[in-house]
Write an enzyme that holds these catalytic residues in place. Structure first.
Site, PDB file in Angstrom:
ATOM      1  N   ASN A   1      37.904  36.699  31.854  1.00 56.76           N
ATOM      2  CA  ASN A   1      37.394  37.264  33.399  1.00 56.76           C
ATOM      3  C   ASN A   1      36.352  38.201  33.269  1.00 56.76           C
ATOM      4  O   ASN A   1      35.498  38.013  34.206  1.00 56.76           O
ATOM      5  CB  ASN A   1      38.392  38.225  33.686  1.00 56.76           C
ATOM      6  CG  ASN A   1      38.303  39.070  35.296  1.00 56.76           C
ATOM      7  OD1 ASN A   1      37.884  38.574  36.284  1.00 56.76           O
ATOM      8  ND2 ASN A   1      37.961  40.996  34.903  1.00 56.76           N
TER       9      ASN A   1
ATOM     10  N   TYR B   1      24.454  33.282  38.548  1.00 53.02           N
ATOM     11  CA  TYR B   1      25.882  33.180  38.673  1.00 53.02           C
ATOM     12  C   TYR B   1      26.109  31.819  39.391  1.00 53.02           C
ATOM     13  O   TYR B   1      27.432  31.137  38.734  1.00 53.02           O
ATOM     14  CB  TYR B   1      25.996  34.148  39.707  1.00 53.02           C
ATOM     15  CG  TYR B   1      27.679  34.116  40.246  1.00 53.02           C
ATOM     16  CD1 TYR B   1      27.974  35.362  39.223  1.00 53.02           C
ATOM     17  CD2 TYR B   1      28.459  33.597  41.447  1.00 53.02           C
ATOM     18  CE1 TYR B   1      29.970  35.317  39.492  1.00 53.02           C
ATOM     19  CE2 TYR B   1      29.662  34.012  41.337  1.00 53.02           C
ATOM     20  CZ  TYR B   1      30.251  34.678  40.534  1.00 53.02           C
ATOM     21  OH  TYR B   1      31.698  35.162  40.804  1.00 53.02           O
TER      22      TYR B   1
HETATM   23  C1  BGC Z   1      30.804  36.457  44.219  1.00 51.52           C
HETATM   24  C2  BGC Z   1      31.429  37.584  44.883  1.00 51.52           C
HETATM   25  C3  BGC Z   1      31.672  36.974  47.012  1.00 51.52           C
HETATM   26  C4  BGC Z   1      32.744  35.423  46.353  1.00 51.52           C
HETATM   27  C5  BGC Z   1      32.322  34.906  47.670  1.00 51.52           C
HETATM   28  C6  BGC Z   1      32.893  35.892  44.402  1.00 51.52           C
HETATM   29  O1  BGC Z   1      32.463  34.900  43.024  1.00 51.52           O
HETATM   30  O2  BGC Z   1      31.122  37.509  42.740  1.00 51.52           O
HETATM   31  O3  BGC Z   1      30.052  38.230  45.188  1.00 51.52           O
HETATM   32  O4  BGC Z   1      32.023  37.745  47.656  1.00 51.52           O
HETATM   33  O5  BGC Z   1      32.932  34.623  45.239  1.00 51.52           O
HETATM   34  O6  BGC Z   1      31.353  34.749  47.615  1.00 51.52           O
END
Ligand code: BGC
Length: 266
Positions: free
Chosen positions: A93, A164
């Site tokens: 996680n 990310y």
């Molecule tokens: C992110 C969040 C985001 C969500 C939907 C997640 O993976 O960490 O910051 O709100 O995705 O966009």
């Protein structure tokens, strides 16, 4: 008394001192598993999770480790096996965001996010698989279960969050390739892809009523997710009830991946 769904098993949850990881650790504990609560910095959050899990009657310990560092991951698994005999369930996680416009994103921020979110999952999965193979079958339908925490952003591109999104896209094909390679060993590998869940990582997106309204435009089910939504999915994916689910990504997102921009006329 009814036997709990995960009685006699041990789960290791990375990044379990807050947010989704903490909720998964607690839910797995409530379902009867002993839980290793991994944390990187927030020892108070990890201790709190341990206390809550112990109150449910399950065993729990907190172990500090940076999942992006192989020596620390190796040491964590050794300590987990010493404490509980083996590991049956890994919830991969630990994850973070370090957002920036693409032109401004530093190599450090790229490497940091990829290191924790992707390399961390690789290292923990490898240690888990080695432990599953060492231990052998132990009365459950599979040799072990790996649950990767992905995101709707394994599918939805995300401007301003290139590191990310790349990490979660990587998790998607790592998980599927692992499932292909490890299935014959009876190791079950799946992902959970959360949408917008109320946690510290996205506080700005839901904290004020205006922000929440804006966020709800992206969620057909018109509710921001709760960490328990993910904990419930993790328990099911870890249990023998989902024994034929393998190589799947379960989206737990209130429909965020349904192109909500098209709910009108396009
Ligand atoms: C992110 C969040 C985001 C969500 C939907 C997640 O993976 O960490 O910051 O709100 O995705 O966009």
């Amino acid at each position: 008394m009814e036997t709990k769904k995960l009685a006699g098993q041990t789960a290791l949850v990375t990044g379990a001192s807050s947010g989704i990881g903490k909720a998964c650790a607690i839910a797995l504990g409530e379902a009867g598993a002993n839980v290793v609560v991994n944390f990187a910095g927030n020892s108070a959050g990890a201790d709190e999770a341990v206390d809550i899990i112990k109150e449910t009657g399950s065993g729990a310990i907190a172990i500090r480790a940076d999942v992006s560092k192989k020596d620390q991951v190796d040491a964590m698994f050794a300590e987990a096996v010493k404490a509980f005999g083996t590991v049956d369930i890994l919830v991969n996680n630990a994850g973070l965001q370090k957002d920036a416009a693409f032109v401004d994103m530093t190599l450090e921020d790229w490497n940091y996010v990829l290191g924790v979110n992707l390399t961390g999952q690789f290292l923990c999965a490898q240690s888990a698989v080695k432990e599953f193979l060492r231990r052998g079958m132990n009365g459950h339908r599979s040799l072990g279960k790996i649950i990767c925490m992905s995101s709707v952003h394994e599918l939805i591109p995300w401007a301003g969050h290139i590191n990310y999104a790349a990490s979660k896209g990587g998790v998607m094909l790592m998980m599927r390739s692992l499932a292909q390679e490890l299935g014959p060993m009876k190791i079950r590998v799946n992902s959970i892809a959360p949408g917008a869940i109320k946690t510290p990582i996205n506080r700005m997106a839901w904290e004020t009523p205006e922000a929440e309204q804006r966020l709800l435009r992206l969620i057909p089910y018109k509710r921001v997710g709760d960490v328990a939504d993910i904990g419930n999915a993790a328990v099911w994916l870890a249990s023998d009830e989902s024994d034929y689910i393998h190589g799947a990504t379960i989206f737990v997102d209130g429909g965020m991946t349904l192109y909500p921009g098209f709910e009108d006329n396009g």
